[in-house]
Every structure is written in C-alpha cells, then in structure tokens.
Design a protein around this motif. Structure first.
Motif, PDB file in Angstrom:
ATOM      1  N   GLN A 110      53.784  83.496 -27.766  1.00 13.65           N
ATOM      2  CA  GLN A 110      52.695  84.422 -27.447  1.00 13.65           C
ATOM      3  C   GLN A 110      53.221  85.637 -26.686  1.00 13.65           C
ATOM      4  OE1 GLN A 110      49.139  82.898 -25.774  1.00 13.65           O
ATOM      5  NE2 GLN A 110      49.021  81.197 -27.194  1.00 13.65           N
ATOM      6  N   ILE A 111      52.960  86.790 -27.236  1.00 15.18           N
ATOM      7  CA  ILE A 111      53.286  88.069 -26.627  1.00 15.18           C
ATOM      8  C   ILE A 111      52.136  89.019 -26.924  1.00 15.18           C
ATOM      9  CG2 ILE A 111      55.802  87.842 -26.708  1.00 15.18           C
ATOM     10  CD1 ILE A 111      55.749  89.441 -29.297  1.00 15.18           C
ATOM     11  N   SER A 112      52.012  90.061 -26.125  1.00 15.87           N
ATOM     12  CA  SER A 112      50.888  90.973 -26.358  1.00 15.87           C
ATOM     13  C   SER A 112      51.149  91.913 -27.545  1.00 15.87           C
ATOM     14  CB  SER A 112      50.585  91.779 -25.093  1.00 15.87           C
ATOM     15  OG  SER A 112      51.644  92.633 -24.793  1.00 15.87           O
ATOM     16  N   ARG A 113      52.400  92.157 -27.870  1.00 16.97           N
ATOM     17  CA  ARG A 113      52.719  92.978 -29.039  1.00 16.97           C
ATOM     18  C   ARG A 113      52.641  92.077 -30.264  1.00 16.97           C
ATOM     19  NH1 ARG A 113      52.091  97.925 -26.930  1.00 16.97           N
ATOM     20  NH2 ARG A 113      53.446  98.252 -25.207  1.00 16.97           N
ATOM     21  N   LYS A 114      51.442  91.834 -30.710  1.00 19.59           N
ATOM     22  CA  LYS A 114      51.182  90.820 -31.735  1.00 19.59           C
ATOM     23  C   LYS A 114      51.872  91.098 -33.070  1.00 19.59           C
ATOM     24  CE  LYS A 114      46.711  89.769 -29.749  1.00 19.59           C
ATOM     25  NZ  LYS A 114      46.147  90.775 -28.926  1.00 19.59           N
ATOM     26  N   TRP A 115      52.199  92.325 -33.354  1.00 18.51           N
ATOM     27  CA  TRP A 115      52.784  92.674 -34.647  1.00 18.51           C
ATOM     28  C   TRP A 115      54.218  92.208 -34.788  1.00 18.51           C
ATOM     29  CZ3 TRP A 115      57.113  95.657 -34.660  1.00 18.51           C
ATOM     30  CH2 TRP A 115      57.380  96.388 -33.500  1.00 18.51           C
ATOM     31  N   ILE A 116      54.924  91.952 -33.688  1.00 21.28           N
ATOM     32  CA  ILE A 116      56.355  91.643 -33.751  1.00 21.28           C
ATOM     33  C   ILE A 116      56.612  90.353 -34.520  1.00 21.28           C
ATOM     34  CG2 ILE A 116      58.367  90.990 -32.375  1.00 21.28           C
ATOM     35  CD1 ILE A 116      57.407  93.026 -30.287  1.00 21.28           C
ATOM     36  N   ILE A 117      55.793  89.321 -34.302  1.00 28.88           N
ATOM     37  CA  ILE A 117      56.026  88.023 -34.950  1.00 28.88           C
ATOM     38  C   ILE A 117      55.860  88.118 -36.474  1.00 28.88           C
ATOM     39  CG2 ILE A 117      55.294  85.615 -35.067  1.00 28.88           C
ATOM     40  CD1 ILE A 117      56.756  86.378 -32.458  1.00 28.88           C
ATOM     41  N   PRO A 118      54.738  88.636 -37.008  1.00 29.95           N
ATOM     42  CA  PRO A 118      54.630  88.705 -38.471  1.00 29.95           C
ATOM     43  C   PRO A 118      55.622  89.679 -39.110  1.00 29.95           C
ATOM     44  CG  PRO A 118      52.483  89.022 -37.446  1.00 29.95           C
ATOM     45  CD  PRO A 118      53.505  89.017 -36.357  1.00 29.95           C
ATOM     46  N   GLU A 164      57.394  93.404 -21.316  1.00 31.91           N
ATOM     47  CA  GLU A 164      56.477  92.272 -21.191  1.00 31.91           C
ATOM     48  C   GLU A 164      57.067  91.167 -20.326  1.00 31.91           C
ATOM     49  OE1 GLU A 164      54.670  90.616 -24.598  1.00 31.91           O
ATOM     50  OE2 GLU A 164      54.220  92.585 -25.449  1.00 31.91           O
ATOM     51  N   TRP A 165      58.355  90.883 -20.546  1.00 29.41           N
ATOM     52  CA  TRP A 165      59.007  89.846 -19.756  1.00 29.41           C
ATOM     53  C   TRP A 165      58.996  90.218 -18.276  1.00 29.41           C
ATOM     54  CZ3 TRP A 165      63.519  90.408 -16.853  1.00 29.41           C
ATOM     55  CH2 TRP A 165      64.007  89.234 -16.275  1.00 29.41           C
ATOM     56  N   TYR A 166      59.372  91.466 -17.961  1.00 25.88           N
ATOM     57  CA  TYR A 166      59.436  91.908 -16.577  1.00 25.88           C
ATOM     58  C   TYR A 166      58.046  91.932 -15.941  1.00 25.88           C
ATOM     59  CZ  TYR A 166      61.127  94.407 -12.488  1.00 25.88           C
ATOM     60  OH  TYR A 166      61.450  94.767 -11.202  1.00 25.88           O
ATOM     61  N   ALA A 167      57.068  92.437 -16.679  1.00 25.46           N
ATOM     62  CA  ALA A 167      55.697  92.498 -16.153  1.00 25.46           C
ATOM     63  C   ALA A 167      55.128  91.097 -15.937  1.00 25.46           C
ATOM     64  CB  ALA A 167      54.809  93.288 -17.106  1.00 25.46           C
ATOM     65  N   GLY A 168      55.557  90.127 -16.735  1.00 24.17           N
ATOM     66  CA  GLY A 168      55.085  88.753 -16.558  1.00 24.17           C
ATOM     67  C   GLY A 168      55.629  88.097 -15.313  1.00 24.17           C
ATOM     68  N   ILE A 175      51.210 102.555 -13.402  1.00 29.17           N
ATOM     69  CA  ILE A 175      51.962 103.580 -14.127  1.00 29.17           C
ATOM     70  C   ILE A 175      53.066 102.970 -14.997  1.00 29.17           C
ATOM     71  CG2 ILE A 175      53.732 104.045 -12.371  1.00 29.17           C
ATOM     72  CD1 ILE A 175      53.252 107.062 -12.953  1.00 29.17           C
ATOM     73  N   PHE A 176      53.412 101.699 -14.765  1.00 26.25           N
ATOM     74  CA  PHE A 176      54.529 101.060 -15.475  1.00 26.25           C
ATOM     75  C   PHE A 176      54.402 101.151 -16.998  1.00 26.25           C
ATOM     76  CE2 PHE A 176      56.501  97.353 -17.465  1.00 26.25           C
ATOM     77  CZ  PHE A 176      57.824  97.557 -17.101  1.00 26.25           C
ATOM     78  N   PRO A 177      53.236 100.860 -17.606  1.00 31.36           N
ATOM     79  CA  PRO A 177      53.153 100.983 -19.072  1.00 31.36           C
ATOM     80  C   PRO A 177      53.427 102.398 -19.571  1.00 31.36           C
ATOM     81  CG  PRO A 177      51.298  99.716 -18.240  1.00 31.36           C
ATOM     82  CD  PRO A 177      52.017 100.285 -17.051  1.00 31.36           C
ATOM     83  N   GLY A 178      53.087 103.390 -18.774  1.00 30.78           N
ATOM     84  CA  GLY A 178      53.357 104.774 -19.168  1.00 30.78           C
ATOM     85  C   GLY A 178      54.841 105.065 -19.219  1.00 30.78           C
ATOM     86  N   TYR A 179      55.573 104.657 -18.174  1.00 34.47           N
ATOM     87  CA  TYR A 179      57.032 104.842 -18.185  1.00 34.47           C
ATOM     88  C   TYR A 179      57.678 104.043 -19.312  1.00 34.47           C
ATOM     89  CZ  TYR A 179      56.997 107.183 -13.635  1.00 34.47           C
ATOM     90  OH  TYR A 179      56.791 108.072 -12.614  1.00 34.47           O
ATOM     91  N   SER A 180      57.198 102.826 -19.506  1.00 30.86           N
ATOM     92  CA  SER A 180      57.722 101.970 -20.566  1.00 30.86           C
ATOM     93  C   SER A 180      57.526 102.620 -21.939  1.00 30.86           C
ATOM     94  CB  SER A 180      57.041 100.602 -20.519  1.00 30.86           C
ATOM     95  OG  SER A 180      57.503  99.774 -21.537  1.00 30.86           O
ATOM     96  N   ALA A 181      56.359 103.206 -22.159  1.00 28.46           N
ATOM     97  CA  ALA A 181      56.074 103.867 -23.436  1.00 28.46           C
ATOM     98  C   ALA A 181      56.982 105.079 -23.644  1.00 28.46           C
ATOM     99  CB  ALA A 181      54.610 104.297 -23.498  1.00 28.46           C
ATOM    100  N   ILE A 182      57.280 105.808 -22.574  1.00 29.39           N
ATOM    101  CA  ILE A 182      58.162 106.973 -22.687  1.00 29.39           C
ATOM    102  C   ILE A 182      59.565 106.532 -23.105  1.00 29.39           C
ATOM    103  CG2 ILE A 182      59.331 108.796 -21.373  1.00 29.39           C
ATOM    104  CD1 ILE A 182      56.667 109.126 -19.815  1.00 29.39           C
TER     105      ILE A 182
END
Length: 194
Positions: A110-118, A164-168, A175-182
């Motif tokens: 289970q990860i939030s980026r659901k598209w990675i598995i399929p 995701e691992w670090y945030a978990g 602001i972390f998701p914003g830096y991560s997206a950049i």
C-alpha cells in the motif's frame, strides 16, 4: 526553460506558504509544478513530444542505413508519444484505480501513489523489450541513455517512494509535498532534456 519553471514553482510555494496567497493572483494555478493543464505540464508534454520527433528522425536515418535497431527507435518514439499524452491527461492515475484490488492480497504494497503498482509490469515488459536495443547502442550512447533514464525515473518513481517513506516515519511540514514535487518534476524534465 526548466530552470525558470523550477524557480516559478519555488515562487508558488512562497506565495502559498510565505504570503498565504492560495491563488497568487492566478500565478499559482498557472505555474504549480504539481498541477495539471498548466505551463509546466504543457512544457513537459512538448519536450517529450519533441524527443519523440527526434526519435522518429533517427528511426528514418537508421532505416536508410539498414541497421538492426532501426525499428526500436520507432517504438521508442511511440513510447514517448504516450508519455506526452500521459503528462497532459494523467493516464497513469487511471491505472491507480486497480491498486485496491492488489492491496487486498498484498497489504504491504500500500502506497498513496496508486498508479505505481499496476504500471510496474508494463515498465518491466518495456525494459525486457528494449534490452536488445540498449545492447546494440554504442557505448557512449548507452551511457547517455542510462544517465537520462536514471534521472527521469528517479523523479517519476524514486522521489515519490522516498518521499512517502520519509513522510511515513517523520512528521512533515505542510510545505514538504511542494518541495518533493519540485524535485520529482525537475528530475523528470532534466531526464527528458538529457
């Protein structure tokens, strides 16, 4: 262009988190690097399609020369055309709808980026298919493709998993998701340029 888009994305974070301006007079939706249907997404799709056009051009040259890897260049171009469409239409997110069926059997995935598995079996199949092409490249081009691919995939998949691992494990500031997206989108853009 990539540098300017990344600076604009940082400015978006400043507007949102520094000045509490969610819209930033229209600047944020226009330049949010994690957004859809905006300037960074249009640039990314255009850069990928430009790469596809170059790959088709190389295909024609290789075909005239009669090399055994000629048709791989064409198939590689088709892959890039799909990646450009995906960049604008977020097709990979649609694949995420299948992830809950997988999670029922394998909860550890289970990860939030659901598209990675399929998408993983598709990526693996492409890697197997293009392996012969990779071997047929000159040593210099193999190194270039390896670097470009690693940079692109580190953004497309690696940064997402690490984030995701670090945030978990840690409490993250908003602001972390914003830096991560950049970093993620920056790696993808630089990978395409390479």
């Amino acid at each position: 262009i990539v540098g300017l888009l990344l600076l604009a994305a940082l400015f978006c974070l400043y507007l949102i988190f520094g000045l509490n301006l969610e819209n930033g007079l229209g600047f944020v939706p226009l330049f949010d690097i994690n957004g859809e249907y905006n300037i960074p997404a249009l640039y990314s799709a255009s850069a990928i399609w430009f790469s596809a056009a170059l790959l088709l051009f190389i295909h024609r040259l290789e075909k005239k020369a009669g090399t055994p890897k000629a048709y791989y260049w064409r198939h590689f171009a088709y892959l890039f055309i799909f990646l450009g469409v995906d960049e604008l239409a977020s097709i990979h997110e649609i694949f995420g709808r299948f992830a809950p069926m997988i999670w029922e059997r394998f909860p550890a995935l289970q990860i939030s980026r659901k598209w990675i598995i399929p998408f993983s079996p598709v990526v693996l199949a492409m890697a197997v298919y293009f392996f012969r092409f990779y071997v047929l490249l000159s040593k210099e081009n193999r190194i270039r493709f390896t670097i470009a691919g690693l940079v692109f995939l580190s953004g497309a998949v690696g940064i997402e998993f690490l984030g995701e691992w670090y945030a978990g494990k840690h409490e993250m500031p908003p602001i972390f998701p914003g830096y991560s997206a950049i970093v993620e989108e920056g790696c993808e853009m630089v990978g395409i340029v390479l």
